[in-house]
Scaffold this motif. Structure first.
Motif, mmCIF file in Angstrom:
data_model
loop_
_atom_site.group_PDB
_atom_site.id
_atom_site.type_symbol
_atom_site.label_atom_id
_atom_site.label_comp_id
_atom_site.label_asym_id
_atom_site.label_seq_id
_atom_site.Cartn_x
_atom_site.Cartn_y
_atom_site.Cartn_z
ATOM 1 N N GLY A 148 0.816 -1.213 0.000
ATOM 2 C CA GLY A 148 0.000 0.000 0.000
ATOM 3 C C GLY A 148 0.842 1.253 0.000
ATOM 4 N N LEU A 149 0.399 2.277 -0.754
ATOM 5 C CA LEU A 149 1.167 3.521 -0.852
ATOM 6 C C LEU A 149 0.585 4.650 -0.014
ATOM 7 C CD1 LEU A 149 1.954 3.545 -4.684
ATOM 8 C CD2 LEU A 149 3.444 2.831 -2.804
ATOM 9 N N GLN A 150 -0.556 4.384 0.640
ATOM 10 C CA GLN A 150 -1.188 5.473 1.400
ATOM 11 C C GLN A 150 -1.231 5.107 2.889
ATOM 12 O OE1 GLN A 150 -4.652 5.297 -1.244
ATOM 13 N NE2 GLN A 150 -4.146 7.362 -1.949
ATOM 14 N N TRP A 151 -2.410 5.248 3.511
ATOM 15 C CA TRP A 151 -2.536 4.939 4.946
ATOM 16 C C TRP A 151 -3.281 3.619 5.163
ATOM 17 C CZ3 TRP A 151 -2.559 10.178 3.486
ATOM 18 C CH2 TRP A 151 -1.624 10.989 4.136
ATOM 19 N N MET A 184 2.505 5.100 4.441
ATOM 20 C CA MET A 184 2.436 6.273 5.325
ATOM 21 C C MET A 184 2.178 5.858 6.779
ATOM 22 S SD MET A 184 3.293 8.820 3.536
ATOM 23 C CE MET A 184 2.848 10.310 4.416
ATOM 24 N N LEU A 185 2.020 4.529 6.997
ATOM 25 C CA LEU A 185 1.901 4.003 8.363
ATOM 26 C C LEU A 185 3.187 3.279 8.766
ATOM 27 C CD1 LEU A 185 -1.764 2.561 8.331
ATOM 28 C CD2 LEU A 185 -0.959 4.537 9.619
ATOM 29 N N ASP A 186 4.221 3.354 7.924
ATOM 30 C CA ASP A 186 5.501 2.700 8.219
ATOM 31 C C ASP A 186 6.103 3.302 9.491
ATOM 32 O OD1 ASP A 186 7.951 1.093 6.880
ATOM 33 O OD2 ASP A 186 8.717 2.937 7.793
ATOM 34 N N ILE A 187 6.690 2.440 10.305
ATOM 35 C CA ILE A 187 7.235 2.890 11.595
ATOM 36 C C ILE A 187 8.356 3.933 11.430
ATOM 37 C CG2 ILE A 187 8.759 0.832 11.719
ATOM 38 C CD1 ILE A 187 7.226 2.499 14.788
ATOM 39 N N ASP A 188 9.129 3.836 10.334
ATOM 40 C CA ASP A 188 10.220 4.805 10.119
ATOM 41 C C ASP A 188 9.808 5.999 9.264
ATOM 42 O OD1 ASP A 188 12.955 3.880 11.202
ATOM 43 O OD2 ASP A 188 12.029 2.040 10.459
ATOM 44 N N PHE A 189 9.053 5.728 8.205
ATOM 45 C CA PHE A 189 8.796 6.778 7.206
ATOM 46 C C PHE A 189 7.370 7.319 7.213
ATOM 47 C CE2 PHE A 189 12.404 4.269 5.690
ATOM 48 C CZ PHE A 189 13.351 5.287 5.599
ATOM 49 N N GLY A 190 6.529 6.759 8.060
ATOM 50 C CA GLY A 190 5.138 7.212 8.107
ATOM 51 C C GLY A 190 4.960 8.454 8.948
ATOM 52 N N THR A 191 3.705 8.778 9.226
ATOM 53 C CA THR A 191 3.368 10.000 9.958
ATOM 54 C C THR A 191 3.503 9.752 11.462
ATOM 55 O OG1 THR A 191 1.075 9.296 9.651
ATOM 56 C CG2 THR A 191 1.897 11.032 8.208
ATOM 57 N N PRO A 247 -2.052 13.019 11.016
ATOM 58 C CA PRO A 247 -2.166 14.001 9.933
ATOM 59 C C PRO A 247 -2.675 13.409 8.634
ATOM 60 C CG PRO A 247 0.135 13.558 10.458
ATOM 61 C CD PRO A 247 -0.673 12.851 11.489
ATOM 62 N N PHE A 248 -3.463 14.194 7.941
ATOM 63 C CA PHE A 248 -4.063 13.789 6.673
ATOM 64 C C PHE A 248 -4.345 15.082 5.918
ATOM 65 C CE2 PHE A 248 -8.042 11.351 4.906
ATOM 66 C CZ PHE A 248 -7.559 11.503 3.615
ATOM 67 N N PRO A 249 -3.313 15.612 5.218
ATOM 68 C CA PRO A 249 -3.424 16.962 4.649
ATOM 69 C C PRO A 249 -4.612 17.184 3.724
ATOM 70 C CG PRO A 249 -1.158 16.189 4.558
ATOM 71 C CD PRO A 249 -1.984 15.024 5.023
ATOM 72 N N ALA A 253 3.131 15.426 11.980
ATOM 73 C CA ALA A 253 2.093 15.471 13.004
ATOM 74 C C ALA A 253 2.032 16.825 13.709
ATOM 75 C CB ALA A 253 2.309 14.349 14.011
ATOM 76 N N LYS A 254 3.155 17.552 13.692
ATOM 77 C CA LYS A 254 3.169 18.831 14.419
ATOM 78 C C LYS A 254 3.019 20.041 13.498
ATOM 79 C CE LYS A 254 5.482 17.329 18.579
ATOM 80 N NZ LYS A 254 6.803 17.054 19.118
ATOM 81 N N ALA A 255 3.372 19.857 12.223
ATOM 82 C CA ALA A 255 3.321 20.996 11.295
ATOM 83 C C ALA A 255 1.877 21.338 10.919
ATOM 84 C CB ALA A 255 4.099 20.640 10.035
ATOM 85 N N THR A 256 1.686 22.602 10.539
ATOM 86 C CA THR A 256 0.398 22.989 9.975
ATOM 87 C C THR A 256 0.551 22.859 8.467
ATOM 88 O OG1 THR A 256 0.268 24.595 11.725
ATOM 89 C CG2 THR A 256 -1.343 24.833 9.944
ATOM 90 N N ILE A 257 -0.198 21.940 7.890
ATOM 91 C CA ILE A 257 -0.045 21.684 6.456
ATOM 92 C C ILE A 257 -1.310 22.091 5.706
ATOM 93 C CG2 ILE A 257 0.399 19.933 4.679
ATOM 94 C CD1 ILE A 257 1.863 18.313 6.803
ATOM 95 N N GLU A 258 -1.079 22.973 4.720
ATOM 96 C CA GLU A 258 -2.209 23.359 3.867
ATOM 97 C C GLU A 258 -1.969 22.723 2.494
ATOM 98 O OE1 GLU A 258 -3.621 27.211 1.447
ATOM 99 O OE2 GLU A 258 -2.487 27.626 3.279
#
Ligand code: GDP
Ligand code: IMO
Ligand code: MG
Length: 441
Positions: A28-31, A245-252, A295-297, A380-385
């Motif tokens: 999977g490439l997403q969440w 995007m749920l990967d322990i190293d590279f996910g959110t 996060p889910f922009p 998780a901490k950034a404000t993403i638009e």
């Protein structure tokens, strides 16, 4: 014993050439919930072995067999093809109770799991207190909880990396019960710290019953078995669970699962070398969903999001929770294509967009006011638009289309944009949940 066999140099060179690229990957490439189960089931006939390399019963992979819906949590999605070997690899965490339940369900289709299903002796076991710990940990986090499936995944992987875990091969050891009690006591202390009280005696009863069943299945040394099969020319399909995007190293992080869901996990989760990996087929929906926190922009909080959820039946296959829905996120997709080395994209649920006149895709993020095409470290901490680009919808029923050339022109343009952005071609479009609803480009 394989390790003691003497091979001539020329045979080794021959074997190395022959055995290259014998393992393809679908992930999977997403969440998560991209439709991996359906795609694995579709491609399984081309392989000899289908193997899960990570995750556990947090996965819910949906397939349709004889028109009937089946959801698999532990067993690989090749199981409904009679002549295929299905492997639960060492990278998986295994809940024996879920496994037993699932084996009973597939047996109803005439599948002989004692013949078709192999489990690595190195696979880690989820014990009842792992589930209790998962619950206790989530409750302690309050508002910032991860939204775990509460299947014991995090605590089970913690015991793996903490070097405390019980593994399937340990079941044959006389000291298994003593080891179990030791681990349970350790967990009890942690649960006491959380002030968590729950009677798990019923869970334990079914757990021990399921262990007896597990002992009757084929437990193998996966790394020798799979490499031996590869050397005999057998082809392997590695099935991912969750999403990149749920990967322990590279996910959110920390809103992720506890395993490496990406293609690198195939090697550590099955005991094969990177040299054997050929195609990496990345599965993405034509839009985006996420279940649980984090996060889910491109998330949509309006009627369009509701429409996506309704038309796409976006409710979790494991927990039944409504999935959060939003537009396709190309920033995240390009990132996951990159870290996985994706060679071809499978775009699922294209039919869900059939009735939308206007579509959007996110082409960059504004992170704390600064535009970027990269996934930031502290997502998780950034404000993403999300910066969105508009596309014309195809406003056509695509569910009966069988040939790539018959796809609507506007869908072809949507796909061409993804190809261009990610630098990887969309090769297959899934246009319905059914086994045969897939179009090749
Ligand atoms: P997985 O975890 O990646 O295997 O995906 P899930 O099974 O959790 O969720 C995917 C859902 O979408 C399931 O209900 C599938 O039956 C369904 N599905 C898969 N592909 C398609 C598709 O192309 N169109 C539609 N409408 N549904 C699909
Ligand atoms: P498949 O294989 C979607 C999510 C949970 C939670 C986070 C951590 O069906 O795609 P965990 O239970 O691992 O502690 O949960 O990851 N999650 C999934 N979301 N599909 C899945 O699996 C998932 N497995 C875990 O919702 O946010
Ligand atoms: Mg799922």
């Amino acid at each position: 014993m394989l390790a003691k066999t003497q091979y001539s140099k020329s045979w080794l060179i021959f074997a190395t050439i022959q055995n290259k690229y014998m393992v393809d990957v679908i992930l999977g490439l997403q969440w998560g919930d991209e439709g991996k189960g359906k795609i694995v089931d579709y491609f399984a006939p081309r392989y000899d072995i289908v193997a899960r390399f990570q995750g556990g019963p947090n996965a819910g992979h949906t397939l349709y067999v004889d028109g009937k819906k089946q959801v698999l949590h532990q067993i690989p999605s090749g199981i409904f093809h009679q002549d295929k070997v299905n492997i639960i690899g060492n990278g998986v965490v295994l809940d024996p109770v879920t496994l037993k339940r699932e084996c009973d369900a597939v047996a109803a289709y005439g599948i002989d799991v004692k013949k078709n299903l192999f489990i690595s002796e190195r696979t880690n076991i989820i014990i009842p207190t792992h589930r209790a710990l998962d619950k206790a940990s989530e409750m302690s986090k309050g508002e910032s909880k991860i939204g775990s499936t509460l299947k014991g995944i995090g605590p089970a992987y913690m015991d793996k990396t903490g070097r405390n875990a019980l593994r399937v091969g340990d079941l044959l050891d006389k000291s298994f019960t003593t080891q179990y009690i030791k681990l349970r006591l350790k967990h009890q202390k942690l649960l006491d710290n959380f002030h968590f009280i729950e009677d798990i005696s019923a869970w334990e009863e079914e757990f021990f019953e399921a262990l007896e069943f597990l002992k009757t299945l084929n437990v193998i040394n996966c790394e020798y078995y799979i490499n031996d099969q590869i050397s005999k020319g057998k082809k392997v399909l590695a099935e991912g669970a969750q999403g990149s995007m749920l990967d322990i190293d590279f996910g959110t992080f920390p809103f992720v699962t506890s395993s490496n869901t990406i293609s690198a996990g195939v090697c550590t989760g099955l005991g094969i070398s990177p040299k054997q990996i050929g195609e990496v087929m990345g599965v993405t929906k034509a839009y985006c969903t996420r279940v649980g926190g984090g996060p889910f922009p491109t998330e949509l909080f309006d009627a369009t999001g509701e429409e996506l959820r309704r038309i796409g039946s976006e409710f979790g296959a494991t927990t039944g929770r409504p999935r959060r829905c939003g537009w396709m996120d190309l920033v995240a997709l390009q990132y996951t294509c990159m870290i996985n080395g994706v060679t071809q994209i499978v775009m699922t649920k294209a039919d869900v967009l059939d009735s939308f006149e206007e579509l959007s895709m996110c082409t960059s993020y504004k992170v704390n006011g600064v535009e970027t095409k990269q996934v930031p470290f502290q997502m998780a901490k950034a404000t993403i638009e999300p910066i969105l680009e508009q596309f014309k919808g195809w406003s056509t029923d695509t569910t009966q289309i069988k040939l790539g050339e018959d796809l609507p022109e506007t869908m072809k343009q949507y796909i061409a944009f993804i190809n261009e952005y990610c630098g990887v071609p969309v090769k297959h479009v899934s246009n319905g949940p059914g086994r045969e609803q897939i179009v090749h480009i």
